[in-house]
Design a protein around this motif. Structure first.
Motif, PDB file in Angstrom:
ATOM      1  N   VAL A 125       0.821  -1.213   0.000  1.00  0.00           N
ATOM      2  CA  VAL A 125       0.000   0.000   0.000  1.00  0.00           C
ATOM      3  C   VAL A 125       0.860   1.270   0.000  1.00  0.00           C
ATOM      4  O   VAL A 125       0.350   2.366   0.238  1.00  0.00           O
ATOM      5  CB  VAL A 125      -0.986   0.015   1.196  1.00  0.00           C
ATOM      6  N   ARG A 145      -4.639   3.976   3.677  1.00  0.00           N
ATOM      7  CA  ARG A 145      -3.652   2.996   3.221  1.00  0.00           C
ATOM      8  C   ARG A 145      -3.371   1.953   4.300  1.00  0.00           C
ATOM      9  O   ARG A 145      -3.292   0.756   4.016  1.00  0.00           O
ATOM     10  CB  ARG A 145      -2.352   3.708   2.826  1.00  0.00           C
ATOM     11  N   VAL A 176      -5.773   7.230  -3.747  1.00  0.00           N
ATOM     12  CA  VAL A 176      -6.385   6.034  -3.160  1.00  0.00           C
ATOM     13  C   VAL A 176      -7.017   5.159  -4.251  1.00  0.00           C
ATOM     14  O   VAL A 176      -6.888   3.928  -4.231  1.00  0.00           O
ATOM     15  CB  VAL A 176      -7.430   6.427  -2.095  1.00  0.00           C
ATOM     16  N   LEU A 179      -4.312   3.291  -5.900  1.00  0.00           N
ATOM     17  CA  LEU A 179      -3.860   2.225  -5.023  1.00  0.00           C
ATOM     18  C   LEU A 179      -4.806   1.024  -5.084  1.00  0.00           C
ATOM     19  O   LEU A 179      -4.356  -0.132  -5.158  1.00  0.00           O
ATOM     20  CB  LEU A 179      -3.770   2.748  -3.585  1.00  0.00           C
ATOM     21  N   THR A 183      -3.585  -2.518  -6.445  1.00  0.00           N
ATOM     22  CA  THR A 183      -3.602  -3.635  -5.499  1.00  0.00           C
ATOM     23  C   THR A 183      -4.453  -4.772  -6.025  1.00  0.00           C
ATOM     24  O   THR A 183      -4.073  -5.946  -5.945  1.00  0.00           O
ATOM     25  CB  THR A 183      -4.118  -3.165  -4.130  1.00  0.00           C
TER      26      THR A 183
END
Length: 248
Positions: A125, A145, A176, A179, A183
């Protein structure tokens, strides 16, 4: 991954979900959107077994949550991760302790193994080198995160997100969103998100469901939803006051 069949839920005389049907695809990000108060949070609570439907079924990995014992539901929930709207970090714990919390409570791993997992999740993260920090030292985006790192700690099959960019400025919200996308692509997990953030929704979603007036009025790939002629969707995505969605 998740099959919702004829799901109905009412609180007293107020019908919140009315015969909802959808399949949440394995290894994809599905985002549920809609005006405030249309039942998005209620729907996600059914998916994790926090609420039970008045009618219908919620089937996760072939198991109907409505028919599981408390113990069976507890075991199934170990396959879930959850990022809450405010990240819900324990203020008295360090970043490392927050991420390690589910590992210490749900596994028999050694402290050395837990330390390695925490370091890896923080790396994923983009938060290496922060394990000694306290939540009060973190910005809103950093807290999200760390919350995601904790949600991923048990290597869940499904991760649920409750308004992941709520309260963040546009730049941090975009960070975000990036991310979440990166991810999901790296891990190949099933992500389920509820959101009001239209740009963020189209940035992270593979599939989108639109809830309105207790119904799931549209559900499908984001390209189809983006091009839908439905006036409710056009108004919602364009953020217009005029249209079939009325202010209460």
């Amino acid at each position: 991954m998740i099959l919702i069949k004829d799901l109905c839920k009412a609180f007293g005389d107020h019908v919140v979900l009315d015969h909802i049907n959808c399949r949440v695809a394995h290894g994809k990000t599905t985002v549920f959107v809609g005006p405030s108060g249309v039942g998005k949070s209620v729907l996600i609570k059914h998916m994790v077994g926090l609420l039970y439907p008045d009618e219908g079924e919620v089937i996760v990995e072939g198991k109907d949550l409505t028919k599981l014992s408390e113990r069976e539901l507890y075991e199934l929930r170990k396959k879930f991760g959850m990022l809450f709207q405010d990240a819900a970090l324990f203020d008295s714990m360090t970043v490392e302790e927050n991420v390690a919390f589910p590992l210490r409570h749900h596994t028999k791993k050694s402290e050395s193994e837990i330390g390695d997992i925490v370091a890896e999740k923080l790396r994923q993260v983009g938060m290496p080198g922060t394990k000694e920090m306290m939540p009060s030292e973190l910005s809103g985006g950093m807290r999200k995160r760390v919350g995601l790192a904790r949600a991923l700690a048990l290597d869940p099959e499904i991760v649920f997100f409750d308004e992941p960019t709520s309260g963040l400025d546009p730049v941090i919200a975009a960070t975000v969103d990036k991310l979440i996308s990166e991810t999901q692509a790296e891990l190949g997990k099933t992500f389920v998100v509820i959101s009001h953030d239209i740009p963020g929704t189209f940035a992270i979603a593979h599939n989108i469901g639109v809830l309105f007036d207790a119904k799931l009025i549209e559900y499908g790939p984001k390209e189809e939803i983006r091009e839908s002629p439905n006036p409710i969707l056009r108004q919602f995505f364009a953020r217009k006051a005029e249209g079939p969605i009325k202010l209460v």
